[in-house]
Design a protein around this motif. Structure first.
Motif, PDB file in Angstrom:
ATOM      1  N   ALA A 101     -20.177  -6.954 -88.534  1.00 37.85           N
ATOM      2  CA  ALA A 101     -21.194  -7.447 -87.644  1.00 37.85           C
ATOM      3  C   ALA A 101     -22.345  -8.068 -87.819  1.00 37.85           C
ATOM      4  N   ILE A 102     -22.866  -7.466 -89.459  1.00 40.88           N
ATOM      5  CA  ILE A 102     -24.096  -8.157 -89.980  1.00 40.88           C
ATOM      6  C   ILE A 102     -24.079  -9.640 -90.085  1.00 40.88           C
ATOM      7  N   PHE A 103     -23.063 -10.176 -90.863  1.00 41.32           N
ATOM      8  CA  PHE A 103     -22.804 -11.450 -90.978  1.00 41.32           C
ATOM      9  C   PHE A 103     -22.210 -12.279 -89.832  1.00 41.32           C
ATOM     10  N   ALA A 104     -21.656 -11.632 -88.920  1.00 44.02           N
ATOM     11  CA  ALA A 104     -21.089 -12.462 -87.619  1.00 44.02           C
ATOM     12  C   ALA A 104     -22.398 -12.432 -86.801  1.00 44.02           C
ATOM     13  N   LYS A 105     -23.222 -11.681 -86.825  1.00 44.45           N
ATOM     14  CA  LYS A 105     -24.380 -12.050 -85.751  1.00 44.45           C
ATOM     15  C   LYS A 105     -25.361 -12.998 -86.580  1.00 44.45           C
ATOM     16  N   LEU A 106     -25.442 -12.935 -88.005  1.00 45.86           N
ATOM     17  CA  LEU A 106     -26.360 -13.605 -88.649  1.00 45.86           C
ATOM     18  C   LEU A 106     -25.889 -15.038 -88.456  1.00 45.86           C
ATOM     19  N   LEU A 107     -24.695 -15.559 -88.304  1.00 50.36           N
ATOM     20  CA  LEU A 107     -24.130 -16.643 -88.160  1.00 50.36           C
ATOM     21  C   LEU A 107     -24.286 -17.459 -86.846  1.00 50.36           C
ATOM     22  N   GLU A 108     -24.740 -16.686 -85.926  1.00 51.70           N
ATOM     23  CA  GLU A 108     -24.969 -16.945 -84.406  1.00 51.70           C
ATOM     24  C   GLU A 108     -26.376 -17.823 -84.360  1.00 51.70           C
ATOM     25  N   GLN A 109     -27.130 -17.510 -85.637  1.00 43.68           N
ATOM     26  CA  GLN A 109     -28.442 -18.144 -85.664  1.00 43.68           C
ATOM     27  C   GLN A 109     -28.440 -19.574 -86.333  1.00 43.68           C
ATOM     28  N   ASP A 110     -29.224 -20.590 -85.973  1.00 43.09           N
ATOM     29  CA  ASP A 110     -29.103 -21.862 -86.486  1.00 43.09           C
ATOM     30  C   ASP A 110     -29.585 -21.855 -88.060  1.00 43.09           C
ATOM     31  N   LEU A 146      -8.186 -17.072-101.688  1.00 43.53           N
ATOM     32  CA  LEU A 146      -7.247 -18.286-101.938  1.00 43.53           C
ATOM     33  C   LEU A 146      -8.225 -19.398-101.936  1.00 43.53           C
ATOM     34  N   GLN A 147      -9.510 -19.379-101.016  1.00 38.97           N
ATOM     35  CA  GLN A 147     -10.430 -20.527-101.152  1.00 38.97           C
ATOM     36  C   GLN A 147     -11.165 -20.388-102.566  1.00 38.97           C
ATOM     37  N   LEU A 148     -11.485 -19.146-102.902  1.00 37.31           N
ATOM     38  CA  LEU A 148     -12.267 -19.050-104.362  1.00 37.31           C
ATOM     39  C   LEU A 148     -11.359 -19.115-105.386  1.00 37.31           C
ATOM     40  N   GLY A 149     -10.152 -19.042-105.258  1.00 35.09           N
ATOM     41  CA  GLY A 149      -8.966 -19.083-106.379  1.00 35.09           C
ATOM     42  C   GLY A 149      -9.098 -17.870-107.274  1.00 35.09           C
ATOM     43  N   LEU A 150      -9.017 -16.910-106.646  1.00 36.85           N
ATOM     44  CA  LEU A 150      -9.363 -15.225-107.318  1.00 36.85           C
ATOM     45  C   LEU A 150      -7.989 -14.788-107.166  1.00 36.85           C
ATOM     46  N   GLY A 151      -7.913 -13.639-108.342  1.00 41.51           N
ATOM     47  CA  GLY A 151      -6.646 -12.904-108.029  1.00 41.51           C
ATOM     48  C   GLY A 151      -7.017 -11.442-108.438  1.00 41.51           C
ATOM     49  N   LYS A 152      -5.826 -10.923-108.723  1.00 43.27           N
ATOM     50  CA  LYS A 152      -5.950  -9.307-109.390  1.00 43.27           C
ATOM     51  C   LYS A 152      -7.033  -9.014-110.470  1.00 43.27           C
ATOM     52  N   GLY A 153      -7.935  -8.115-110.060  1.00 40.08           N
ATOM     53  CA  GLY A 153      -8.764  -7.906-111.009  1.00 40.08           C
ATOM     54  C   GLY A 153     -10.120  -8.693-111.158  1.00 40.08           C
ATOM     55  N   ASP A 154     -10.059  -9.504-110.037  1.00 37.74           N
ATOM     56  CA  ASP A 154     -11.477 -10.436-109.780  1.00 37.74           C
ATOM     57  C   ASP A 154     -12.124  -9.713-108.541  1.00 37.74           C
ATOM     58  N   ALA A 155     -13.398 -10.384-108.318  1.00 37.11           N
ATOM     59  CA  ALA A 155     -14.191  -9.832-107.301  1.00 37.11           C
ATOM     60  C   ALA A 155     -14.983 -11.182-106.749  1.00 37.11           C
ATOM     61  N   ALA A 156     -15.635 -10.770-105.585  1.00 37.62           N
ATOM     62  CA  ALA A 156     -16.581 -12.011-104.937  1.00 37.62           C
ATOM     63  C   ALA A 156     -17.751 -11.128-104.272  1.00 37.62           C
ATOM     64  N   PHE A 157     -18.711 -11.731-104.503  1.00 34.01           N
ATOM     65  CA  PHE A 157     -20.208 -11.412-103.755  1.00 34.01           C
ATOM     66  C   PHE A 157     -20.493 -12.200-102.919  1.00 34.01           C
ATOM     67  N   PHE A 158     -21.180 -11.595-101.854  1.00 32.45           N
ATOM     68  CA  PHE A 158     -21.641 -12.385-100.495  1.00 32.45           C
ATOM     69  C   PHE A 158     -23.002 -12.293-100.306  1.00 32.45           C
ATOM     70  N   LEU A 159     -23.658 -13.425-100.086  1.00 28.27           N
ATOM     71  CA  LEU A 159     -25.111 -13.281 -99.625  1.00 28.27           C
ATOM     72  C   LEU A 159     -25.208 -14.275 -98.262  1.00 28.27           C
ATOM     73  N   GLY A 160     -25.925 -13.890 -97.283  1.00 20.54           N
ATOM     74  CA  GLY A 160     -26.014 -14.497 -96.018  1.00 20.54           C
ATOM     75  C   GLY A 160     -27.531 -14.637 -95.622  1.00 20.54           C
ATOM     76  N   GLY A 161     -27.611 -15.662 -94.473  1.00 18.12           N
ATOM     77  CA  GLY A 161     -28.926 -15.995 -93.948  1.00 18.12           C
ATOM     78  C   GLY A 161     -29.329 -17.400 -94.226  1.00 18.12           C
ATOM     79  N   LYS A 162     -30.605 -17.692 -94.059  1.00 21.85           N
ATOM     80  CA  LYS A 162     -30.934 -19.351 -94.490  1.00 21.85           C
ATOM     81  C   LYS A 162     -31.068 -19.324 -95.951  1.00 21.85           C
ATOM     82  N   PRO A 163     -30.243 -20.593 -96.321  1.00 24.72           N
ATOM     83  CA  PRO A 163     -30.399 -20.695 -97.826  1.00 24.72           C
ATOM     84  C   PRO A 163     -31.749 -20.549 -98.583  1.00 24.72           C
ATOM     85  N   SER A 164     -32.790 -21.109 -98.092  1.00 27.83           N
ATOM     86  CA  SER A 164     -34.009 -21.240 -98.571  1.00 27.83           C
ATOM     87  C   SER A 164     -34.464 -19.670 -98.798  1.00 27.83           C
ATOM     88  N   VAL A 165     -33.986 -18.737 -98.139  1.00 25.44           N
ATOM     89  CA  VAL A 165     -34.347 -17.214 -98.470  1.00 25.44           C
ATOM     90  C   VAL A 165     -33.328 -16.601 -99.492  1.00 25.44           C
TER      91      VAL A 165
END
Length: 591
Positions: A312-321, A386-405
């Motif tokens: 919900a945190i990211f889903a609601k965030l993406l409703e903002q311009d 698949l988009q990030l081209g990752l596999g077993k033993g890998d990770a991805a980290f996520f940040l959201g909001g306005k890019p300037s922040v």
């Protein structure tokens, strides 16, 4: 024989055995081996071991020597025993028996030792900079700097450039930083400025018909200090060319800079391919306009995978311009321990945290794990993998909001991940041209439009481009980044008066103010100004990289401290009342 030396402290070899010699230098180290004194004598060129025993007529004088005494000795060259040869120094096969001694300059008790690798507070080092500069590493850094500048000059002359000097005392000009103002005695109440860069003058040199210009130019900016920036003055390789386009500037400066790094890079690999990356892509992929391409990680926009998701945190965030979600891939980072460590990093940077997904072995192959994976489900996590081209033993980290922040923190996180996981190639210089900079930016609070880069740049699309939204205007502006530092900044210049006046008008300068502040250029552009462009390379920062240090003060001979103070010369200092009266100034005391 010469009054002070027949040889330097790096000259003597086994071929000099039996010679009578004279050396001068500083007492680097003294060792007492059962009544036999050994002294390492140091000058700018090297070290020679001296020997003195009770048979020497000056033994009593030698016993009184202390570290950093400046002395002159006469003696005879002897071969060292094979077991005592020091192969690390050129003079390691010989020593000099002291027969005569003159103390040229005694030394008081030292506030810092020159011998050894002891660490001292920077304030101590800067207050006693003349002692700090005697240390081996600092002698190397300053010699390196001198050699780099000499090589730059040779390379520029070889390319058909001539060096011309521009004024140090001039008029104030908006270059993106605060000016150092200089009061005029002959014109009370008026001020000169020290140049932030030779910008206007080098353009006027092109208008004057000189096709190619360069200069090792001092620049003065009243800036807040950083580890990679001097708070007062710095030097740059400044150049300008007529009848050129952007690629011509790139083709001119690349061989110069690449050659410098190949010549002085101590064996590190120097990339020959310098990609062109738009400012927009650099911000998206790397979180900065000065990316470190030794780190292979590229961030990606993964907003679509979180729209309408169970997180919900990211889903609601993406409703903002103007909001988005970015992923930072972390190959080999797929452990909960590492993911928790990166989440703590984000919290230290002032963010609530940093979501993550890591992939491991599961019943049906690669399985996503972590709080985010549970919230958005296997289909979305698989699409992200698949988009990030990752596999077993890998990770991805996520940040959201306005890019300037979040962009700045995302860029730092990418750097930390690359370093901690050993993905960043430390023995390499990787360059990239950052292009297509926005001409203007808007203040987040007031909305006021101002220049985001060099105000004298030509807008892409010319006058027509300036009739639309200023925030969509791109300039023929470019920076060169290397290993996370900006080394070069430049532009194709705006040589057309109507475009220049319109460009400044959008930033809040009316025509009258432009003519008043830049009268020299405005007048010159009326008389057949040629298309021209150039750039400037930061010498201090280049030498900092070549010396493998992250502190620019390590490669400046007499730098200010972080409060813009010269502790050695006691600057800035209070003016005398006579000086103030002569200048027609009065200092208002700070409350």
């Amino acid at each position: 024989m010469h009054a002070y030396r027949s040889h330097t402290c790096a000259d003597l070899t086994k071929s000099n055995v039996g010679d009578a010699v004279r050396l001068s230098g500083w007492v680097h180290r003294i060792r007492d081996h059962g009544g036999v004194l050994f002294i390492d004598l140091r000058d700018h060129y090297g070290v020679t071991q001296l020997l003195c025993d009770p048979d020497s007529p000056v033994f009593a004088q030698v016993e009184k020597l202390r570290s950093e005494y400046c002395i002159r000795i006469d003696g005879s060259v002897k071969a060292r025993d094979d077991s005592l040869i020091n192969a690390k120094i050129p003079t390691g096969e010989v020593e000099v028996f002291i027969r005569d001694l003159e103390v040229l300059g005694p030394s008081a008790e030292l506030p810092l030792m020159v011998f050894g690798d002891q660490e001292y507070p920077e304030e101590t080092r800067l207050r006693y900079r003349y002692l700090d500069l005697r240390r081996e590493a600092m002698q190397h850094n300053m010699t390196l700097r001198s050699d780099v500048v000499a090589s730059m000059r040779r390379r520029m002359w070889d390319k058909g450039f001539r060096e011309y000097q521009t004024p140090i005392i001039t008029a104030s000009s908006p270059e993106g930083a605060r000016d150092f103002l200089v009061p005029s005695r002959q014109h009370p109440g008026k001020f000169y400025a020290l140049p932030q860069a030779p910008q206007q003058f080098k353009q006027l040199i092109m208008v004057s018909g000189f096709d190619k210009y360069f200069q090792i130019a001092p620049c003065f900016r009243d800036e807040d200090p950083r580890a990679d920036r001097s708070p007062t003055d710095f030097y740059q390789l400044d150049l300008e060319m007529s009848f050129v386009e952007q690629q011509d500037v790139f083709d001119t400066i690349q061989p110069v800079v690449q050659g410098i790094f190949e010549e002085f890079g101590q064996g590190a690999a120097v990339d020959a391919h310098w990609p062109h990356i738009s400012y927009r892509d650099a911000a998206l992929w790397y979180g900065t306009d000065k990316p470190d391409l030794r780190n292979p990680i590229k961030m990606q926009d993964v907003s679509d995978h979180f729209r309408g998701s169970g997180f919900a945190i990211f889903a609601k965030l993406l409703e903002q311009d103007g909001t988005e979600i970015r992923a930072i891939p972390a190959p080999t980072g797929g452990s909960r321990k590492f993911c928790d460590r990166m989440n703590a990093f984000a919290q230290k940077e002032g963010l609530p945290g940093m979501g993550y997904i890591f992939w491991r072995d599961g019943e049906n192959g690669v399985e996503a794990a972590g709080p985010l994976a549970k919230n958005i489900g296997p289909e979305r996590t698989e699409a992200i993998r698949l988009q990030l081209g990752l596999g077993k033993g890998d990770a991805a980290f996520f940040l959201g909001g306005k890019p300037s922040v979040f962009e700045r923190v995302a860029g730092k996180a990418r750097t930390v991940i690359g370093d901690e996981l050993g993905l960043t190639d430390q023995n390499r210089f990787a360059f990239a041209w950052i292009v297509d900079f926005p001409m203007y930016e808007a203040d987040e609070e007031s909305g006021k439009i101002d220049f985001s880069h060099n105000p004298f740049s030509m807008p892409q699309g010319g006058l027509e481009a300036l009739n639309g939204d200023p925030l969509n205007v791109l300039g023929y502006q470019y920076d060169l980044s290397c290993n996370g530092y900006e080394l070069i900044s430049g532009a194709i210049r705006n040589h057309k008066l109507d475009i220049m006046i319109k460009a400044f008008e959008l930033a809040g300068y009316d025509e009258a103010e432009v003519r008043k502040r830049f009268g020299g250029m405005v007048n010159a552009f009326q008389y057949g100004a040629p298309p021209h462009g150039g750039c400037a390379a930061g010498i201090d920062r280049i030498v900092m990289l070549l010396a493998d240090t992250a502190n620019i003060r390590e490669v400046i001979m007499f730098p200010m401290n972080q409060r813009a103070e010269d502790l050695m010369m006691n600057a800035p200092s209070d003016p005398t009342s006579d000086q103030l009266m002569e200048l027609g100034l009065r200092v208002i005391p700070q409350e």
